[in-house]
Design an enzyme around this catalytic site. Sequence first.
Site, short mmCIF file in Angstrom:
data_model
loop_
_atom_site.label_atom_id
_atom_site.label_comp_id
_atom_site.label_asym_id
_atom_site.label_seq_id
_atom_site.Cartn_x
_atom_site.Cartn_y
_atom_site.Cartn_z
CB THR D 73 82.60 -94.10 17.69
OG1 THR D 73 82.64 -94.19 16.58
CG2 THR D 73 82.57 -92.59 18.14
N GLY D 103 77.66 -103.49 24.11
CA GLY D 103 78.44 -104.28 25.51
C GLY D 103 78.59 -103.73 26.37
CD GLU D 104 82.18 -103.72 31.61
OE1 GLU D 104 83.46 -104.04 30.82
OE2 GLU D 104 81.90 -103.83 32.63
CB ILE D 127 79.07 -113.07 21.24
CG1 ILE D 127 78.74 -114.51 20.11
CG2 ILE D 127 80.40 -113.14 21.00
CD1 ILE D 127 78.38 -114.01 18.96
CG ASP D 128 83.01 -112.26 24.19
OD1 ASP D 128 82.46 -113.75 23.32
OD2 ASP D 128 83.92 -112.47 24.47
NE ARG D 172 88.29 -110.02 21.79
CZ ARG D 172 89.06 -109.47 20.90
NH1 ARG D 172 89.94 -108.50 21.12
NH2 ARG D 172 88.28 -109.78 20.11
NE ARG D 275 81.00 -110.61 16.53
CZ ARG D 275 81.86 -110.93 17.48
NH1 ARG D 275 82.40 -110.69 18.26
NH2 ARG D 275 81.06 -109.38 18.76
#
Lengths: 342, 342, 342, 342
Positions: D73, D103-104, D127-128, D172, D275
């Site tokens: 969301t 994250g970002e 996780i990346d 990704r 993950r």
Amino acid sequence: MKIGILTSGGDCPGLNAVIRGVVLKGTTSYDLEFVGIRDGWRGVVEGDFMPLTRHEVKGLSKIGGTILGTSRTNPYEGERGGADNIAKTLYGHKIDGIIAIGGEGTLAAADRLSKDGIKVLGVPKTIDNDLRATDYSFGFDTAVNIATDAMDRLRTTGDSHQRCMVAEVMGRHVGWIALHAGMAAGAHAICIPEVPMSIDEIAAQVTSAHDRGRAPLVVVSEGFKLKGMDEAYSDKGLDAFNRPRLGGIGDQLAPLIEQITGVETRATILGHIQRGGSPSAFDRVLATRLGLHAADAIVDGAWGQMVAMKGTDIVRVPFEEALGELNTVPRYRYDEAAALFG
Amino acid sequence: MKIGILTSGGDCPGLNAVIRGVVLKGTTSYDLEFVGIRDGWRGVVEGDFMPLTRHEVKGLSKIGGTILGTSRTNPYEGERGGADNIAKTLYGHKIDGIIAIGGEGTLAAADRLSKDGIKVLGVPKTIDNDLRATDYSFGFDTAVNIATDAMDRLRTTGDSHQRCMVAEVMGRHVGWIALHAGMAAGAHAICIPEVPMSIDEIAAQVTSAHDRGRAPLVVVSEGFKLKGMDEAYSDKGLDAFNRPRLGGIGDQLAPLIEQITGVETRATILGHIQRGGSPSAFDRVLATRLGLHAADAIVDGAWGQMVAMKGTDIVRVPFEEALGELNTVPRYRYDEAAALFG
Amino acid sequence: MKIGILTSGGDCPGLNAVIRGVVLKGTTSYDLEFVGIRDGWRGVVEGDFMPLTRHEVKGLSKIGGTILGTSRTNPYEGERGGADNIAKTLYGHKIDGIIAIGGEGTLAAADRLSKDGIKVLGVPKTIDNDLRATDYSFGFDTAVNIATDAMDRLRTTGDSHQRCMVAEVMGRHVGWIALHAGMAAGAHAICIPEVPMSIDEIAAQVTSAHDRGRAPLVVVSEGFKLKGMDEAYSDKGLDAFNRPRLGGIGDQLAPLIEQITGVETRATILGHIQRGGSPSAFDRVLATRLGLHAADAIVDGAWGQMVAMKGTDIVRVPFEEALGELNTVPRYRYDEAAALFG
Amino acid sequence: MKIGILTSGGDCPGLNAVIRGVVLKGTTSYDLEFVGIRDGWRGVVEGDFMPLTRHEVKGLSKIGGTILGTSRTNPYEGERGGADNIAKTLYGHKIDGIIAIGGEGTLAAADRLSKDGIKVLGVPKTIDNDLRATDYSFGFDTAVNIATDAMDRLRTTGDSHQRCMVAEVMGRHVGWIALHAGMAAGAHAICIPEVPMSIDEIAAQVTSAHDRGRAPLVVVSEGFKLKGMDEAYSDKGLDAFNRPRLGGIGDQLAPLIEQITGVETRATILGHIQRGGSPSAFDRVLATRLGLHAADAIVDGAWGQMVAMKGTDIVRVPFEEALGELNTVPRYRYDEAAALFG
């Protein structure tokens, strides 16, 4: 029907999976109601119960230990112990029967209570795999996996330092964990309670492996008794006062092996890590199936028996079949493994 | 006597442990000599051999895969194939007999060669556990452990996102891995080749678990066939062109489940990780024992048979007993597991 | 240029990955030639070498231990020791320089040899993480993972029996493994060499956790010294003669904790399993990168230095920066963890 | 002060350890009170809260996923979204500030809300490992360990069948997981989003490894884009219609590699297992420390910042430093790894 469930004796991976299996099958396929009994027979004697519905067993198949707690209480001891008192307590709480998950002592008590008129169904639990009448008991496979993994690790140290590594595993009266983990990890000597050995026999196997350029791995059950330990210490000129006293048999063997073979030797006592943590898939399946079949047995009124594994099937056996003698390692199984030593 | 050993078909954790067991027992307890046959029946047909002494099998019990290589060559095909040619090749290399470690195809070829006069002893190998006449085959326990561990991981994602997770496991014709891993991981639906299901039946189990507040876990064998897959896609208004075609059955089920249940659904195809890597302790012990007993069988001249596991024992069975029909999941074992779904 | 590589001191997961990194980079990117030196400085002193080409390092990143063997030999001792003798030996074998992978003792010797004119490059190795001038050393992460996994297992036993579990981990002079594994496993007390504690302080933390309904977990470094151990034993009325003598500090703490707190207490000494086996991914990457950069450093003629990790980079530092003082746990890191105790 | 905690975006091992760290430090060292916000920003916008005391965070450091749930969301969307509405909701529930773990996207929203007057503190989660301003983020180490373990397994199959194995891992936009897991597992080609490659370049590395007798391992990030994929398929005469469409890039590369090199090639998409599940010790320690320092930052009023890892320390950085550009793999790190390919 309202059924109490208890776990008794040392903890074991898979106990929670049994509990979950019983409760899921009993509540969804039948109309059983369950209560948890806290800390084994203590909870029966003292009437210490906890709710045990589908909600409490959610996600339990992979969780080590037991949510019910455990103890080594004997149900025939204490002021409130004995079959009559227990019958009253159960009656007072409207509990119709008990599922007792435990080892030899627990099942012997269950057998006696059963003969004294209490409805008890047994589920065999022994990490050592020392119970007769079941091919395997849950917890054993997990313990063997943990011990094998530990020995895989010990071997890289042995190889790098050209050392002999001694690994002490569980097994107070029987050598199943040592036999299986030793075979899986490629041990050069396996010392089990069932097969008496002298220190010179063990040392000969260590020397033989060392002479072939291998870093010797010795696996020893905690219950292994060395023939002539005290003599061995004094014969080899080792300071009796410095002999490890409270450590395990592994600690005691290591200095003797080093003294006789001249190969630097280190001992590791795997200890409690073998009985904790998440069960292996094998143990989860076995424990869950025992639980499912325990629910069936209750509905069938198969009191006074225990559920057990035979081949790939779950069967019912009378308590007596599991009691009396322990499930020891037969000589041919030891000899089979010994063919790998060298 | 000089014996050739080959591994054939898909690789499997435990192959190396069998090889080690045979060679150690054969060379130290008996006076057997061994050669490795490269890449299964291809090496027999082409006469491609490698040394196989005690030195080559050192430390192998924990190593996945096969040091001999493997292939799917049929020994009756090709210019140099067939029993007569093979007999000549073996004679030329002074090889007295063959130990063939493989699955149904391999054992069928072994049976035929055996009837055509070649001395062959079989060791059953199938990660799917689809061979009759052995309670379990090595590799299966490792695969179930890997699949169970993967599902334990998938569940935390499912729980955090309130998603349905679909896990596709191995099992082309039989559902043993799905059954055991699904039971161990607490799956809410298990879809196996032996039990036909419609998408609506699967969706109903997903919805039921979701309604109880659980993140549904669906385990599906790669060989599961959905009743009316094409119809399901068009009925649900899903774009047929976008239906995953080269992915597994798990990829195909996920969009249907999401469409019907409204629960966000993700698929994971576990694939090759299930058959690689270090064997579990159970598989190391089983594979090692099969190897030890294969050496005994050779000395006993028990050609034309295979070694197998029955209960806790290793026995010998004629090839025919293992062939013909597959070891499928019996209905009562599926129903047993289904009691856990809800 | 021909370079000798040696590994010295206790083995450590990642040693083989360093060796592989050096050899792959040195042979494919540069024109370096390598020889393996057997058993650390012993091989230098005795001129004991082995081939070390690309072939020998195949698949090594995941293999624990060291293919070169290791020892605790001091290169300045013995008839053939000392810088002059070593220079002659290296000259005789046309070895231009040495990569020494080892801990404090090894790097101190490397520093001295370097000042005495031998070309030496260092790679820091310490499972305890006790070397300054590198953020982390390989092997440490693997040890922490193994210890954490073991404690996760111990906790299920603790919870089921309402016991206090004491876990002794490696760390002779510094408490990094105890600090990290204790934090990861949720310990209720962490006892490290850097922070003196009395038995009453430890017992207070155990009691506090127990009073909150938790099964207390105490993590202790092998090098932890209890303030007033002997007095504690006699004060508590414990039989001094029965005090475990050759066991670890964990064995000695357990009876004291049980005596003071009244909580049943069991100790487990994790021992050698912490330093063996396959390295964690973190350690494989770190060790491989150190190896790659060691090859670069040789080509750059950066003798007399060691490669080290700073943040996410690999850098070069003079030997002195790593020597002298140990990398101890700073007080603020202990206090940070202590905030979790209660 | 009453603080709300939320977890947002994809789940990640370590989220629960952060939550536990914040709550334990905040309640025992300070006088903070906490509420859990359900499903990320959704819970903020909809005012969906849950109790979050010491009791709820018990034993959480080892549990994967997030007990708070998560969603994607956007807090600025929907009727009740936007800074003003959120301010009212928080005021209504007497919540003084928010800790946003994400994250970002999450941190960008946190930055914007912060500038709009909401008190927000950030904890980086990816996780990346694609966030700048932190050396590592929790979850990454666990993912690399899982991917490395899977590749260790794939290699035994590759070796047994002389196959090329393609492993697709997460990533990704950045190739960190592929870089580290590929280096740890000894990959022969690593394909990451940052380094464009043609199919012929990849095939050349596969052929080179195969010619040296190795079973090639190719690791590819899910976000890797092959230069000229469509052309490659038609050039190689592969049926465009049969080109896997919904599978990952790994599925698409495998047939091309097989076609060009002639080496049998199989792909495995590791997917969600990377993950989930219990965090590695490294991630538990990192996540716990971030949580502890987040509690400190709140007491210091350091709103509008995030906690981050620099070397071995936890520091505070303004949101902007983490946003804007991603933390991509620098070319020198790729080249470093490439030295191992051959």
